[in-house]
Scaffold this motif. Structure first.
Motif, PDB file in Angstrom:
ATOM      1  N   GLU A 115      39.824  70.829  45.356  1.00  0.00           N
ATOM      2  CA  GLU A 115      40.103  71.899  45.164  1.00  0.00           C
ATOM      3  C   GLU A 115      39.020  72.728  44.114  1.00  0.00           C
ATOM      4  O   GLU A 115      38.646  73.761  44.225  1.00  0.00           O
ATOM      5  N   SER A 116      39.297  72.186  42.929  1.00  0.00           N
ATOM      6  CA  SER A 116      38.666  72.578  41.783  1.00  0.00           C
ATOM      7  C   SER A 116      37.007  72.613  41.962  1.00  0.00           C
ATOM      8  O   SER A 116      36.420  73.355  41.427  1.00  0.00           O
ATOM      9  N   ARG A 146      36.460  75.224  44.259  1.00  0.00           N
ATOM     10  CA  ARG A 146      36.239  76.575  43.688  1.00  0.00           C
ATOM     11  C   ARG A 146      34.985  76.805  42.703  1.00  0.00           C
ATOM     12  O   ARG A 146      34.381  77.770  42.856  1.00  0.00           O
ATOM     13  N   ARG A 147      34.754  75.787  41.996  1.00  0.00           N
ATOM     14  CA  ARG A 147      33.603  75.771  41.142  1.00  0.00           C
ATOM     15  C   ARG A 147      32.088  75.915  41.936  1.00  0.00           C
ATOM     16  O   ARG A 147      31.374  76.704  41.593  1.00  0.00           O
ATOM     17  N   ASP A 167      31.889  79.632  42.762  1.00  0.00           N
ATOM     18  CA  ASP A 167      32.030  80.466  41.689  1.00  0.00           C
ATOM     19  C   ASP A 167      30.595  80.531  41.302  1.00  0.00           C
ATOM     20  O   ASP A 167      30.351  81.308  40.431  1.00  0.00           O
ATOM     21  N   GLU A 195      34.296  84.729  48.029  1.00  0.00           N
ATOM     22  CA  GLU A 195      34.858  83.516  48.441  1.00  0.00           C
ATOM     23  C   GLU A 195      34.679  83.300  50.125  1.00  0.00           C
ATOM     24  O   GLU A 195      35.081  82.008  50.429  1.00  0.00           O
ATOM     25  N   TYR A 204      38.936  73.803  50.949  1.00  0.00           N
ATOM     26  CA  TYR A 204      38.435  75.336  51.121  1.00  0.00           C
ATOM     27  C   TYR A 204      39.562  76.027  51.795  1.00  0.00           C
ATOM     28  O   TYR A 204      40.056  77.071  51.385  1.00  0.00           O
ATOM     29  N   LEU A 220      42.616  76.537  49.498  1.00  0.00           N
ATOM     30  CA  LEU A 220      42.298  77.599  48.486  1.00  0.00           C
ATOM     31  C   LEU A 220      42.293  78.956  49.134  1.00  0.00           C
ATOM     32  O   LEU A 220      42.808  79.733  48.304  1.00  0.00           O
TER      33      LEU A 220
END
Length: 468
Positions: free
Chosen positions: A15-16, A19-20, A23, A94, A118, A121
């Protein structure tokens, strides 16, 4: 730590990463869209089709899968980046997910696992997306199971458009039923008009290119010169040479040594793509040698290639087939009956002329002379004819008889015999093939003025190159 906790840690880690990925997408893709000084880079012609499909999805929520495929280095990632930036002002960040599977593979993360993370998240299941969402999957062929994941997404997703990019063999790896429903967009190497636009900012009028294409296909260049309106004065012969040598792939825009970088593309094709295509190390080791033999311009039969490379004939044919699938080279088959064609080795042309230059350069054999430029011009003409053949559903062949013409472009009711030369050219080869085929249209592409002799048009090479 028990299995449940371990699984929880893995999920948080993925998940990180997701997210990265979301972003940092804007920062990572910016270099493809803008110059270092912040100016927007010109757009290639295929981007218009991609934009059309995106807009159609936003209107109708249909056409949910688009497959963008072509030779490595041809500019597919740039097109994704350009679309990403066009959508950014109207779609929440997103909801714009750009992921390159060659970056996930070393981490051991599959596309399927990435999509699941995804969903977590976003807090929505794929089937229940509340807003239009875009999943841009770059370098798809790096995940051997991507086809299954894409099919599951296509069958179940709501409000999701998927754009997949990969090598030219990508459509072969997707479910046949899904491929029938998907939109497919092939990205070819740069044409000369695109080169002039990207390198020089010179826009060739579309009406002129359309008029030249019509003149060529109908074998009548009468009145074409009146439509040029000084266009030929806006570029030089050096521009033509530079395009042939190093301008048919977009890397020339940012590279200090385009031919070295083009050879690196070939090395990646051999070291990565041919592995993914399932070829053995022994066979792959011979791939660059094969390309050198083809780049040298000799007409080689399979038996000769087999003997020179030390590979079985069937292995040579398999290697060539995979290089065709990856669009490094493409065949121009002999003209004639099926039996005759089967006995003749095709002529293999480099899809992007600069790949021939790159191979010759790497092995210290590149010379900016009429022989090399002639081979590169023949590659460029072959590329144009190849694209026309696909667009108009025509056959592209060569005349295998001694002294025959370079190309025959033929449909059911019409056909053109084409001869290519860097310098001056005569009528003999075209006339010989016209008599053999019964065709009454000949075109000689050469260095000289536009003129007609009998049924044969002599067309300046730069005029031909403005056609697409």
């Amino acid at each position: 730590m028990n299995y449940t906790k371990m699984r929880g840690v893995e999920e948080k880690l993925v998940e990180s990463i997701v997210r990265r990925t979301i972003d940092t997408a804007e920062a990572r893709l910016r270099k493809y869209v803008f110059t270092p000084t912040g100016e927007k880079r010109p757009e290639r012609k295929p981007l218009a089709k991609l934009k059309e499909e995106i807009e159609s999805f936003l209107r109708t929520r249909e056409n949910k899968l688009l497959v963008l495929y072509g030779l490595r280095g041809v500019g597919k990632t740039t097109m994704l980046a350009q679309i990403y930036f066009k959508l950014l002002p109207q779609i929440p960040r997103e909801r714009l997910v750009y992921v390159s599977l060659d970056k996930l593979r070393p981490l051991g993360i599959s596309l399927n696992y990435f999509v699941q993370a995804y969903e977590r998240l976003l807090g929505e299941r794929i089937e229940e997306f509340s807003q239009p969402t875009f999943l841009f999957i770059d370098e798809a062929h790096y995940d051997e199971n991507f086809g299954i994941t894409v099919k599951d997404l296509y069958d179940s997703a709501s409000n999701l458009m998927i754009v997949v990019t990969g090598s030219s063999s990508l459509p072969l790896k997707l479910d046949p039923d899904l491929m029938r429903r998907a939109k497919k967009l092939r990205v070819p190497p740069l044409t000369f008009t695109e080169y002039l636009l990207l390198k020089r900012g010179l826009q060739i009028p579309e009406e002129l290119s359309a008029a030249l294409k019509h003149a060529f296909l109908n074998c009548d260049f009468s009145g074409v010169e009146e439509k040029l309106d000084g266009v030929l004065l806006k570029f030089t012969e050096k521009d033509v040479e530079d395009y042939l040598i190093q301008g048919s792939l977009p890397i020339y825009l940012t590279s200090k040594n385009p031919l070295e970088d083009a050879y690196e593309i070939l090395r990646k094709i051999v070291e990565v793509d041919l592995v993914l295509e399932g070829l053995s190390e022994t066979t792959r080791e011979k791939a660059l040698g094969l390309l050198l033999l083809l780049a040298s311009g000799e007409s080689l039969a399979y038996d000769e290639l087999s003997s020179t490379l030390g590979l079985a004939k069937g292995t040579v044919e398999k290697l060539i087939e995979k290089l065709e699938d990856l669009e490094v080279i493409f065949p121009v088959r002999a003209y004639g009956s099926l039996g005759k064609v089967a006995r003749k080795t095709p002529k293999y042309k480099f899809l992007a002329p600069m790949l021939r230059s790159a191979v010759l350069y790497e092995f210290g054999l590149f010379e900016r002379d009429s022989k090399t430029l002639g081979m590169l011009l023949e590659d460029a003409v072959a590329l144009y004819l190849h694209l026309l053949a696909k667009e108009k559903k025509l056959g592209l062949h060569y005349d295998a008889q001694k002294g025959g013409a370079d190309f025959i472009l033929k449909g059911q009711s019409r056909g053109i015999v084409i001869e290519v030369g860097w310098g001056k050219k005569g009528l003999r080869q075209v006339i010989k093939t016209m008599k053999k085929t019964g065709l009454n249209c000949g075109v000689v592409i050469y260095n000289g003025p536009l003129k007609k002799k009998g049924e044969v048009w002599f067309v300046p090479r730069e005029l031909f190159l403005l056609m697409l």
